[in-house]
Enzyme design. Structure first.
Site, PDB file in Angstrom:
ATOM      1  N   TYR A 180      10.245  -3.938  32.700  1.00  0.00           N
ATOM      2  CA  TYR A 180      10.884  -2.615  32.651  1.00  0.00           C
ATOM      3  C   TYR A 180      11.737  -2.471  31.380  1.00  0.00           C
ATOM      4  O   TYR A 180      11.733  -1.413  30.750  1.00  0.00           O
ATOM      5  CB  TYR A 180      11.737  -2.382  33.905  1.00  0.00           C
ATOM      6  CG  TYR A 180      10.936  -2.431  35.192  1.00  0.00           C
ATOM      7  CD1 TYR A 180       9.644  -1.908  35.243  1.00  0.00           C
ATOM      8  CD2 TYR A 180      11.461  -3.002  36.350  1.00  0.00           C
ATOM      9  CE1 TYR A 180       8.905  -1.968  36.419  1.00  0.00           C
ATOM     10  CE2 TYR A 180      10.720  -3.056  37.521  1.00  0.00           C
ATOM     11  CZ  TYR A 180       9.441  -2.551  37.550  1.00  0.00           C
ATOM     12  OH  TYR A 180       8.704  -2.609  38.702  1.00  0.00           O
TER      13      TYR A 180
HETATM   14  C1  LIG Z   1       6.532  -7.517  38.005  1.00  0.00           C
HETATM   15  C2  LIG Z   1       5.030  -7.630  37.842  1.00  0.00           C
HETATM   16  C3  LIG Z   1       4.358  -6.390  38.397  1.00  0.00           C
HETATM   17  C4  LIG Z   1       4.725  -7.752  36.344  1.00  0.00           C
HETATM   18  O1  LIG Z   1       3.346  -7.870  36.150  1.00  0.00           O
HETATM   19  P1  LIG Z   1       2.736  -9.091  35.298  1.00  0.00           P
HETATM   20  O2  LIG Z   1       1.318  -8.783  35.103  1.00  0.00           O
HETATM   21  O3  LIG Z   1       3.095 -10.373  35.944  1.00  0.00           O
HETATM   22  O4  LIG Z   1       3.566  -9.066  33.931  1.00  0.00           O
HETATM   23  P2  LIG Z   1       3.454  -8.168  32.635  1.00  0.00           P
HETATM   24  O5  LIG Z   1       2.380  -7.164  32.658  1.00  0.00           O
HETATM   25  O6  LIG Z   1       4.817  -7.716  32.318  1.00  0.00           O
HETATM   26  O7  LIG Z   1       3.020  -9.262  31.625  1.00  0.00           O
HETATM   27  C5  LIG Z   1       3.986 -10.064  31.004  1.00  0.00           C
HETATM   28  C6  LIG Z   1       3.477 -11.447  30.791  1.00  0.00           C
HETATM   29  O8  LIG Z   1       2.090 -11.427  30.466  1.00  0.00           O
HETATM   30  C7  LIG Z   1       1.913 -11.947  29.166  1.00  0.00           C
HETATM   31  N1  LIG Z   1       0.929 -11.039  28.532  1.00  0.00           N
HETATM   32  C8  LIG Z   1       1.158  -9.810  28.075  1.00  0.00           C
HETATM   33  N2  LIG Z   1       0.012  -9.289  27.585  1.00  0.00           N
HETATM   34  C9  LIG Z   1      -0.920 -10.216  27.767  1.00  0.00           C
HETATM   35  C10 LIG Z   1      -2.280 -10.253  27.472  1.00  0.00           C
HETATM   36  N3  LIG Z   1      -2.911  -9.223  26.898  1.00  0.00           N
HETATM   37  N4  LIG Z   1      -2.958 -11.373  27.787  1.00  0.00           N
HETATM   38  C11 LIG Z   1      -2.317 -12.429  28.352  1.00  0.00           C
HETATM   39  N5  LIG Z   1      -1.008 -12.421  28.664  1.00  0.00           N
HETATM   40  C12 LIG Z   1      -0.333 -11.341  28.365  1.00  0.00           C
HETATM   41  C13 LIG Z   1       3.229 -11.903  28.479  1.00  0.00           C
HETATM   42  O9  LIG Z   1       3.351 -12.950  27.549  1.00  0.00           O
HETATM   43  C14 LIG Z   1       4.190 -12.078  29.634  1.00  0.00           C
HETATM   44  O10 LIG Z   1       4.350 -13.430  29.992  1.00  0.00           O
HETATM   45  P3  LIG Z   1       5.790 -13.976  30.458  1.00  0.00           P
HETATM   46  O11 LIG Z   1       6.356 -13.035  31.495  1.00  0.00           O
HETATM   47  O12 LIG Z   1       5.475 -15.317  30.993  1.00  0.00           O
HETATM   48  O13 LIG Z   1       6.617 -13.971  29.234  1.00  0.00           O
HETATM   49  C15 LIG Z   1       4.483  -8.887  38.575  1.00  0.00           C
HETATM   50  O14 LIG Z   1       4.988 -10.053  37.954  1.00  0.00           O
HETATM   51  C16 LIG Z   1       4.804  -8.899  40.053  1.00  0.00           C
HETATM   52  O15 LIG Z   1       4.044  -8.372  40.836  1.00  0.00           O
HETATM   53  N6  LIG Z   1       5.923  -9.539  40.431  1.00  0.00           N
HETATM   54  C17 LIG Z   1       6.316  -9.678  41.808  1.00  0.00           C
HETATM   55  C18 LIG Z   1       6.509  -8.365  42.512  1.00  0.00           C
HETATM   56  C19 LIG Z   1       7.514  -7.496  41.817  1.00  0.00           C
HETATM   57  O16 LIG Z   1       8.568  -7.967  41.387  1.00  0.00           O
HETATM   58  N7  LIG Z   1       7.183  -6.217  41.706  1.00  0.00           N
HETATM   59  C20 LIG Z   1       8.062  -5.243  41.149  1.00  0.00           C
HETATM   60  C21 LIG Z   1       9.055  -4.857  42.186  1.00  0.00           C
HETATM   61  S1  LIG Z   1       9.991  -3.507  41.643  1.00  0.00           S
END
Ligand SMILES: CC(C)(COP(=O)(O)OP(=O)(O)OC[C@H]1O[C@@H](n2cnc3c(N)ncnc32)[C@H](O)[C@@H]1OP(=O)(O)O)[C@@H](O)C(=O)NCCC(=O)NCCS
Length: 196
Positions: A166
């Protein structure tokens, strides 16, 4: 694991509801059974104005006509809809804004036209690959609202992927440390102008 992003129609969401709720429960580390409490709420949300849902699905690296997207396993889910005064969430946010001393004009400005990003969850095994960001971008693409608002649990030092995502996308504080009625956890309400 290769992922493809798709839009979910209301019918798709109804069909995949159990699967989407399982992703949500696993992602949030909620106890099993939480799905049952949330199912009717997620179904009711489908009927709200401006509802939109997107998903990440697991597709084979080599296209396989047997593995149609409609049956491919769900890796992530995100949805939201237009905020409106009859919604509990908006009523809670308005009361939080008032308690924080935010002036009426600012409250009206924020509440008049916003998209509530209600749910965003990536299965734990698919996190950290950029799918969450890709889902938000797809969900918010082309929205006509002025703002996007969301709530997320407070966490020490904003130290989890949700917070990092975010902040990276330019969400700023609307309310911090907010307690929704009936929930002992503290939440932050975050928002930013649209388009993203
Ligand atoms: C929060 C959430 C939705 C984020 O989604 P995500 O896919 O894990 O994360 P992002 O899209 O932000 O990606 C970021 C990570 O991917 C990596 N990334 C970004 N683009 C990428 C790509 N093209 N290829 C590979 N990795 C990539 C980044 O380096 C980053 O890694 P890091 O966090 O280890 O530094 C997910 O982690 C989740 O479901 N968490 C638990 C539930 C939650 O908290 N939901 C929100 C409640 S409000």
């Amino acid at each position: 694991m290769a992922a493809r992003l798709i839009d979910l129609s209301p019918g798709d969401m109804q069909q995949r509801l159990r699967e989407a709720l399982a992703v949500y429960v696993d992602a949030m580390h909620y106890p099993r059974g939480t799905e049952d409490q949330r199912a009717s709420m997620w179904l009711e949300h489908i009927r709200r104005r401006g509802w939109k849902a997107v998903a990440a699905i697991d597709v084979p690296d080599v296209p396989d006509p047997q593995a149609l997207p409609s049956s491919a396993p769900l890796l992530g889910i995100a949805y939201g809809y237009c905020g409106s005064p009859d919604q509990w969430w908006q009523q809670q946010v308005v009361s939080g804004l008032k308690r924080s001393g935010v002036d009426g004009a600012r409250i009206t400005e924020l509440m008049t036209s916003y998209f509530e990003l209600t749910e965003l969850h990536i299965h734990p095994q698919a996190q950290g690959r950029g799918l969450g960001e890709a889902l938000i971008r797809r969900l918010l693409d082309g929205r006509s609202e002025q703002y996007v608002l969301l709530s997320t649990p407070e966490i020490n030092g904003e130290g989890n992927r949700a917070w990092r995502l975010y902040r990276r996308l330019g969400f700023t504080d609307v309310i911090r440390g907010y307690h929704f009625a009936g929930d002992p956890r503290a939440f932050a309400i975050l928002g930013r102008p649209l388009p993203l």
